[in-house]
Design an enzyme around this catalytic site. Structure first.
Site, PDB file in Angstrom:
ATOM      1  N   SER A 227       0.530  -1.102   0.188  1.00 45.86           N
ATOM      2  CA  SER A 227      -0.019   0.046  -0.213  1.00 45.86           C
ATOM      3  C   SER A 227       1.041   0.725   0.197  1.00 45.86           C
ATOM      4  CB  SER A 227      -0.696   0.064   1.301  1.00 45.86           C
ATOM      5  OG  SER A 227      -2.144  -0.792   1.333  1.00 45.86           O
ATOM      6  N   LYS A 275      -7.992  -6.375  11.827  1.00 43.49           N
ATOM      7  CA  LYS A 275      -9.121  -5.769  11.547  1.00 43.49           C
ATOM      8  C   LYS A 275     -10.436  -5.435  12.278  1.00 43.49           C
ATOM      9  CE  LYS A 275      -7.789  -7.160   6.783  1.00 43.49           C
ATOM     10  NZ  LYS A 275      -8.638  -7.410   5.810  1.00 43.49           N
ATOM     11  N   ASN A 296     -11.200  -2.086   6.967  1.00 43.02           N
ATOM     12  CA  ASN A 296      -9.482  -2.143   6.728  1.00 43.02           C
ATOM     13  C   ASN A 296      -9.907  -0.725   6.439  1.00 43.02           C
ATOM     14  OD1 ASN A 296     -11.387  -2.251   4.116  1.00 43.02           O
ATOM     15  ND2 ASN A 296      -9.680  -3.320   2.922  1.00 43.02           N
ATOM     16  N   ASP A 311     -12.854  -4.132   1.402  1.00 43.72           N
ATOM     17  CA  ASP A 311     -12.681  -5.445   0.767  1.00 43.72           C
ATOM     18  C   ASP A 311     -14.347  -6.213   0.398  1.00 43.72           C
ATOM     19  OD1 ASP A 311     -10.515  -6.142   1.351  1.00 43.72           O
ATOM     20  OD2 ASP A 311     -10.706  -6.816   3.518  1.00 43.72           O
ATOM     21  N   GLY A 336     -12.035 -16.572   7.915  1.00 37.51           N
ATOM     22  CA  GLY A 336     -11.869 -15.284   8.211  1.00 37.51           C
ATOM     23  C   GLY A 336     -12.118 -14.096   7.594  1.00 37.51           C
ATOM     24  N   TYR A 423      -3.818 -12.709  -3.276  1.00 40.70           N
ATOM     25  CA  TYR A 423      -2.851 -11.769  -4.451  1.00 40.70           C
ATOM     26  C   TYR A 423      -1.659 -11.409  -4.780  1.00 40.70           C
ATOM     27  CZ  TYR A 423      -2.190  -7.875  -1.124  1.00 40.70           C
ATOM     28  OH  TYR A 423      -1.861  -7.181  -0.363  1.00 40.70           O
TER      29      TYR A 423
HETATM   30  P1  NAP Z   1      -7.228 -15.125   7.846  1.00 40.09           P
HETATM   31  O1  NAP Z   1      -8.477 -13.950   8.581  1.00 40.09           O
HETATM   32  O2  NAP Z   1      -6.166 -15.245   8.907  1.00 40.09           O
HETATM   33  O3  NAP Z   1      -8.593 -16.244   7.373  1.00 40.09           O
HETATM   34  C1  NAP Z   1      -7.240 -17.346   6.954  1.00 40.09           C
HETATM   35  C2  NAP Z   1      -9.094 -18.196   6.592  1.00 40.09           C
HETATM   36  O4  NAP Z   1      -8.325 -18.336   5.629  1.00 40.09           O
HETATM   37  C3  NAP Z   1      -9.720 -18.770   7.405  1.00 40.09           C
HETATM   38  O5  NAP Z   1     -10.238 -18.994   7.167  1.00 40.09           O
HETATM   39  C4  NAP Z   1      -8.148 -20.577   7.592  1.00 40.09           C
HETATM   40  O6  NAP Z   1      -9.125 -21.038   8.172  1.00 40.09           O
HETATM   41  C5  NAP Z   1      -7.776 -20.700   6.198  1.00 40.09           C
HETATM   42  N1  NAP Z   1      -6.268 -21.017   6.118  1.00 40.09           N
HETATM   43  C6  NAP Z   1      -5.393 -20.525   6.381  1.00 40.09           C
HETATM   44  N2  NAP Z   1      -5.024 -21.056   6.570  1.00 40.09           N
HETATM   45  C7  NAP Z   1      -5.293 -22.671   5.431  1.00 40.09           C
HETATM   46  C8  NAP Z   1      -4.789 -24.146   5.620  1.00 40.09           C
HETATM   47  N3  NAP Z   1      -3.339 -24.837   5.257  1.00 40.09           N
HETATM   48  N4  NAP Z   1      -5.343 -24.556   4.564  1.00 40.09           N
HETATM   49  C9  NAP Z   1      -6.558 -24.530   5.008  1.00 40.09           C
HETATM   50  N5  NAP Z   1      -7.338 -23.134   5.293  1.00 40.09           N
HETATM   51  C10 NAP Z   1      -6.381 -22.332   5.651  1.00 40.09           C
HETATM   52  O7  NAP Z   1      -6.943 -14.139   6.658  1.00 40.09           O
HETATM   53  P2  NAP Z   1      -8.103 -13.214   5.467  1.00 40.09           P
HETATM   54  O8  NAP Z   1      -7.822 -11.533   6.398  1.00 40.09           O
HETATM   55  O9  NAP Z   1      -9.205 -13.470   5.965  1.00 40.09           O
HETATM   56  O10 NAP Z   1      -6.684 -13.213   4.642  1.00 40.09           O
HETATM   57  C11 NAP Z   1      -7.122 -14.152   3.754  1.00 40.09           C
HETATM   58  C12 NAP Z   1      -6.770 -14.419   1.577  1.00 40.09           C
HETATM   59  O11 NAP Z   1      -7.372 -12.662   1.734  1.00 40.09           O
HETATM   60  C13 NAP Z   1      -4.937 -13.646   2.634  1.00 40.09           C
HETATM   61  O12 NAP Z   1      -4.627 -14.399   1.525  1.00 40.09           O
HETATM   62  C14 NAP Z   1      -5.003 -12.190   2.067  1.00 40.09           C
HETATM   63  O13 NAP Z   1      -4.126 -11.774   1.318  1.00 40.09           O
HETATM   64  C15 NAP Z   1      -6.573 -12.446   1.413  1.00 40.09           C
HETATM   65  N6  NAP Z   1      -7.611 -11.145   0.981  1.00 40.09           N
HETATM   66  C16 NAP Z   1      -7.303 -10.320  -0.465  1.00 40.09           C
HETATM   67  C17 NAP Z   1      -7.144  -8.964  -0.848  1.00 40.09           C
HETATM   68  C18 NAP Z   1      -7.381  -9.021  -1.749  1.00 40.09           C
HETATM   69  O14 NAP Z   1      -7.978  -7.197  -2.297  1.00 40.09           O
HETATM   70  N7  NAP Z   1      -7.167  -9.325  -2.872  1.00 40.09           N
HETATM   71  C19 NAP Z   1      -8.273  -8.542   0.195  1.00 40.09           C
HETATM   72  C20 NAP Z   1      -8.109  -8.963   1.980  1.00 40.09           C
HETATM   73  C21 NAP Z   1      -7.943 -10.316   2.138  1.00 40.09           C
HETATM   74  P3  NAP Z   1      -9.258 -21.412   9.864  1.00 40.09           P
HETATM   75  O15 NAP Z   1     -10.527 -21.039  10.013  1.00 40.09           O
HETATM   76  O16 NAP Z   1      -9.477 -23.022   9.663  1.00 40.09           O
HETATM   77  O17 NAP Z   1      -7.873 -21.588  10.485  1.00 40.09           O
END
Ligand code: NAP
Length: 481
Positions: A227, A275, A296, A311, A336, A423
């Site tokens: 960012s 967040k 966010n 988001d 998440g 991403y």
């Molecule tokens: P988060 O709150 O930490 O949630 C992570 C999620 O992934 C949880 O559901 C977790 O499952 C699951 N997970 C993690 N490791 C895993 C594994 N080895 N096997 C299966 N499930 C697994 O993270 P978040 O903020 O939601 O972000 C998630 C992704 O979205 C990240 O890669 C982030 O960079 C991306 N994102 C992208 C944007 C964009 O603008 N493109 C915006 C926001 C987020 P459990 O419930 O079992 O822990």
């Protein structure tokens, strides 16, 4: 103004760095303590300078590299002064008395144990035109406190928070009245000092003044965030007088509190793991943030911090380009923050969402809180010949574990729209598997651009954000990696 610090052990290396720094720096600090006593060719260094010079020979007691005697050190500083170096940096307790018009008086605390106001008091006691304090900080809230202290000083003050959490003090120094900020050409002279080319790219030749607005990304870790590169590029391109910084913190609420009284702080991005905490720290929440419990983006509105979730909007914006969302079937992977935002936004748009997660208890709870169906483990999200969106909101596949995918290729067929929120990298294994089965794909980088545009609109207004195209933003995000 940017001052490039040169920390080299030989005269020839110092001269090479002077040449390298000149195109990007407004002035150059020569750290003579890095050269063994008696070996620096001072006359040549000063004769070859293409920028004004700050001549420093830092004593070991203040974290410097000087190995000679104090007499030799003071003699070298005096000689540099007499030979016309524009500035001489003297420690607060240094015996030498020079014309204060050309003196920077400085004090350093690498342990971070001294109180900043006491350090300032010792600097004030010395005659000088500029005063500089540098102390180690462990959180961005301390960096903001240092900037606030500097802003209240009568004398121009450079207050540096050393370490990664202090980077805001380097990017925003002149907002608090500092005449310049330091960056490294070659090895950093202090922990957290940015490289000259990085500082120069982030500043993009813009002058930072007390009128410059400030923004930043709250997170821990946060150094990986793209960012700052993206937002500063936008501000430079459209002529917005604002600087965007990293803010590494354990405690986003205290950073919001520290910035509250300074109307020049216009907003923040919030990333992992803050967040939810940030949602609790805001005075008010916009609907998407209230419904998801996750913020966010924080925006100043008069006297209030208002929390948003861009988001959520970004998920529907990018998917709606590929498929009508009213009535669309969505298999949403993850429970998440990103999944919560997606579940809420897609349901609001009229889609039929089924949530899958690795952890059943969490998945069921999130599905029920957001009013979507629970579909079981990730592997249960299989293709069934129907048109369907499969959206990955887990972090599986994110760098460095780029070979991983949350589901196998049996989740996709030619009727699938596969959407990955991950991403980094742009081309994930998930998208590759989907494409192999004939699915259409939407990448996380498109979502990132869309949520960044929404942030810009909230901070600066729609008319400002419209001055950059999605394609331009996309190129900048790719460039910022
Ligand atoms: P988060 O709150 O930490 O949630 C992570 C999620 O992934 C949880 O559901 C977790 O499952 C699951 N997970 C993690 N490791 C895993 C594994 N080895 N096997 C299966 N499930 C697994 O993270 P978040 O903020 O939601 O972000 C998630 C992704 O979205 C990240 O890669 C982030 O960079 C991306 N994102 C992208 C944007 C964009 O603008 N493109 C915006 C926001 C987020 P459990 O419930 O079992 O822990």
């Amino acid at each position: 103004m940017i001052c490039a610090t040169v920390l080299e052990a030989t005269t020839s290396a110092v001269l090479a760095r002077l040449g390298e720094a000149a195109p990007l720096a407004d002035l150059i600090e020569v750290r003579a303590d890095a050269v063994p006593p008696g070996e620096l060719d001072l006359a040549t260094v000063l004769a070859r300078r293409a920028r004004p010079v700050i001549f420093t020979c830092r004593a070991a007691r203040e974290g410097g590299l000087w190995t000679g005697t104090e007499e030799q050190r003071l003699a070298l500083l005096k000689e540099a002064f007499e030979r016309g170096a524009e500035w001489i940096d003297l420690e607060w307790d240094c015996e030498l008395a020079l014309d204060p018009g050309r003196v920077v008086v400085s004090r350093h605390d690498f342990e971070g144990t001294l109180a900043a106001h006491e350090m300032l008091a010792s600097l004030r006691a010395r005659s000088a035109s500029v005063q500089k304090l540098a102390r180690t900080v462990s959180d961005a809230k301390e960096a903001l406190a240092l900037l606030a202290l500097a802003a209240r000083e009568e004398r121009p003050t450079i207050a540096i928070g050393m370490g990664a959490p202090g980077v805001a003090t380097r990017l925003l120094a002149e907002r608090s009245g500092a005449p310049w900020t330091y960056a490294a050409v070659g090895a950093p002279a202090a922990p957290g000092q940015l490289a000259l080319d990085v500082m120069s790219r982030l500043r993009a030749r813009r002058r930072v003044t007390r009128a410059t607005r400030a923004l930043g990304v709250l997170g821990k870790p946060v150094a990986h965030s793209r960012s700052p590169a993206l937002m500063n590029a936008v501000f430079a391109a459209i002529g917005i007088d604002a600087v965007y910084t990293w803010l590494e913190t354990e405690d986003p609420a205290s950073v919001l509190a520290a910035a509250h009284g300074d109307p020049g702080w216009v907003g923040f991005s919030v990333t992992i793991p803050h967040k939810e905490t940030a949602a609790r720290a805001c005075h008010r929440l916009a609907p998407a943030a209230r419904a998801t419990g996750a913020v966010n983006t924080v925006v100043r509105s008069g006297d209030e911090w208002v929390g948003h979730n861009t988001d959520a909007l970004a998920v529907t914006t990018v998917l709606a380009r590929s498929v009508p969302l009213e009535g669309a079937k969505v298999a949403l992977l993850g429970a998440g923050g990103a999944a919560r935002a997606a579940a809420w936004a897609l349901r609001e748009a009229g889609a039929k969402v089924t949530l899958h997660d690795r952890t059943e208890e969490r998945g069921r709870r999130v599905a029920s809180e957001l009013g979507v169906a629970w579909g079981g483990p990730l592997a249960a999200a299989r293709a069934s010949g129907e048109e369907r969106i499969v959206a990955n909101a887990t972090s599986v596949g994110m760098a460095p574990d780029v070979a991983a995918s949350p589901v196998g290729d049996d989740a996709f067929d030619e009727k699938t729209i596969a959407f990955d929120m991950v991403y980094t990298p742009e081309e994930t294994r998930f998208l590759e598997l989907a494409r192999r089965r004939g699915a259409r794909t939407v990448s996380g980088i498109e979502m990132f651009v869309s949520q960044a545009r929404a942030q810009l609109e909230l901070w600066l207004g729609k008319h400002v954000a419209q001055r950059v195209s999605d394609e331009w933003l996309l190129q900048r995000v790719r460039h910022a990696s």
